[in-house]
Design a protein around this motif. Structure first.
Motif: not given
Ligand code: HSE
Length: 443
Positions: A355-359, A408-418, A436-442
């Motif tokens: 349920a976490a939300i990140t880019r 591809i860099t996304t806008h914020a999305a739920r981890e499950a959707s991603l 690779s799939v990496l989260r973007v923070e900050g």
């Protein structure tokens, strides 16, 4: 006039005499006049509990701990102390000894993040019952004053988010990979050679150490209880030299982050607590944290952004934080004040990892022919994941002709959707590999 009687000494029991313990002992033994002036009474090192009294205990620069202070009878030592300092680590016997000290009314200072993350609530309850301090500045990010600022200085504010580089070993490893282009194994070997990483680097590399610190930071920041089991954890083992190089090309640096944030209203939200590698934009203050240094970036409603930076490990830096707590506990002891209890205000639900939300930044290899980019973009759209940027690089090597790399860099999305999106993209015929799939923070 009758002479003012001098206050009786405050007795400190030290449990453990390793890298940190020897430095704490030195701090008490070498500066008695300074310490007494700061506390308002002499501070006496009553003894040091160790497993064996035979070994000579000496600091890195040669300060020898007097052997007559060493004892194997930790319980008897605890029973005659005003302040008990626990720097032995591990769950037992640390938990039992701390419990015994609190029950007897002694203040406790500990650097034991694993114990606090796993058994914190019961220890805080015991400290509260006894009306004594349980202080733990050294448990998160070594020398950096971060526990007291969040617990006290920001107690009148609302913290929304904490982003921390709280593990020096992994920061050293990722920094080596960034500056020298080496693979993870090589960087870990260098960290081991320099004494940053243990022979078994699991606790650091797989994020366990950072997860314990994340649980403590989240509990403090949101005045709630977050246990180690609530922290979603992913270490850096999957990070490759190619990931690091791509991060650079897209204006990022990869860091292992501890993230704690409120999702929804700040006084009635859910919280997300997680540890994972993340792409941090080059212009974020955390991107500048190099080598084995730590830093914690806090975003609060009133204060705005705050950054705490310094050495997160090592004997002297960690002992600095422990000794600060010893002075604080001793001062309170002297004035007869009760210990400051933990906040009991809120019990925010902790969200599951999905349920976490990140880019996100997804890197994939696709067949380089008309319509493929549109196909991939279509899958993201179907899953409600919005694209921020797309970067495509065609490969011109003979063996890979006709293959393009897509980032591809996304806008914020739920981890499950991603996750669902990535699975669907992977099933597309022209997609050769999800690299690779990496989260973007900050950002
Ligand atoms: N092993 C930790 C680090 C220090 O590398 O930061 C102790 O928590």
């Amino acid at each position: 006039m009758p002479e003012k009687s001098s206050p009786s000494p405050l007795r400190v029991a030290l449990l453990g005499c390793g890298v940190v313990g020897t430095e704490v002992a030195r701090g008490i033994l070498q500066n008695p006049i300074d310490l007494a002036a700061r506390v308002g009474a002499p501070v006496e090192l009553a003894g040091i509990a160790v497993r064996s009294v035979d070994a000579v205990r000496v600091t890195d620069d040669g300060f020898v701990i007097p052997s007559e202070l060493l004892t194997t009878d930790a319980e008897a030592l605890v029973d005659r102390a005003d302040v008990v300092v626990e720097v032995m680590g591990g769950i037992e016997p640390a938990r039992t000894l701390i419990g015994r000290a609190l029950e007897a009314g002694a203040a406790v200072v500990t650097a034991n993040k694993a114990l606090l993350a796993e058994r914190g609530p019961e220890l805080f309850e015991a400290a509260d019952q006894a009306g004594v301090d349980l202080l733990f500045e050294a448990a998160v990010a070594g020398a950096i004053p971060i526990v007291r600022p969040i617990r006290e200085s920001l107690a009148g504010d609302h913290v929304r988010r904490v982003l921390g580089i709280v593990n020096g070993t992994t920061n050293f490893v990722l920094d080596k990979m960034t500056t020298e282009g080496v693979e993870l194994d090589q960087a870990v070997k260098e960290a081991q050679a320099l004494g940053y990483a243990e022979a078994d680097p699991t606790a650091d590399v797989d994020g366990f150490d950072a997860a314990a610190k994340a649980a403590i930071l989240a509990s403090l920041a949101f005045h709630t209880r977050v246990a180690l089991k609530d922290v979603a954890r992913e270490g850096i083992r999957g990070v490759t030299a190619a990931d690091v190089a791509w991060a650079k090309r897209t204006g990022h640096v990869i860091k292992l982050l501890a993230v704690a944030e409120v999702i929804g209203p700040v006084d009635d939200g859910d919280i997300s607590v997680r540890v994972h590698p993340a792409l941090v934009p080059d212009d974020h203050p955390l991107a500048a944290v190099r080598g084995a240094f730590n830093a914690v970036f806090v975003e609060a409603d009133g204060a705005g952004p705050l950054m705490f930076y310094g050495q997160g490990a090592g004997g002297r830096p960690t002992a600095s934080a422990v000794l600060g707590d010893v002075v604080s506990a001793a001062r309170r002891r002297l004035t007869g004040g009760k210990g400051v209890r933990e906040s009991k205000g809120q019990a925010f639900p902790v969200l599951p990892a999905e349920a976490a939300i990140t880019r996100f930044q997804v890197r994939l290899a696709i067949a380089d022919r008309p319509g493929v980019l549109a196909q991939v973009a279509g899958v993201l759209a179907e899953h409600g994941v919005s694209i921020d940027t797309v970067r495509q690089t065609s490969s011109h090597t003979e063996d890979q002709s006709g293959i393009a790399n897509l980032v591809i860099t996304t806008h914020a999305a739920r981890e499950a959707s991603l996750r669902a999106t990535v699975d669907a993209v992977a099933r597309l015929e022209p997609v050769r590999q999800i690299i690779s799939v990496l989260r973007v923070e900050g950002s």
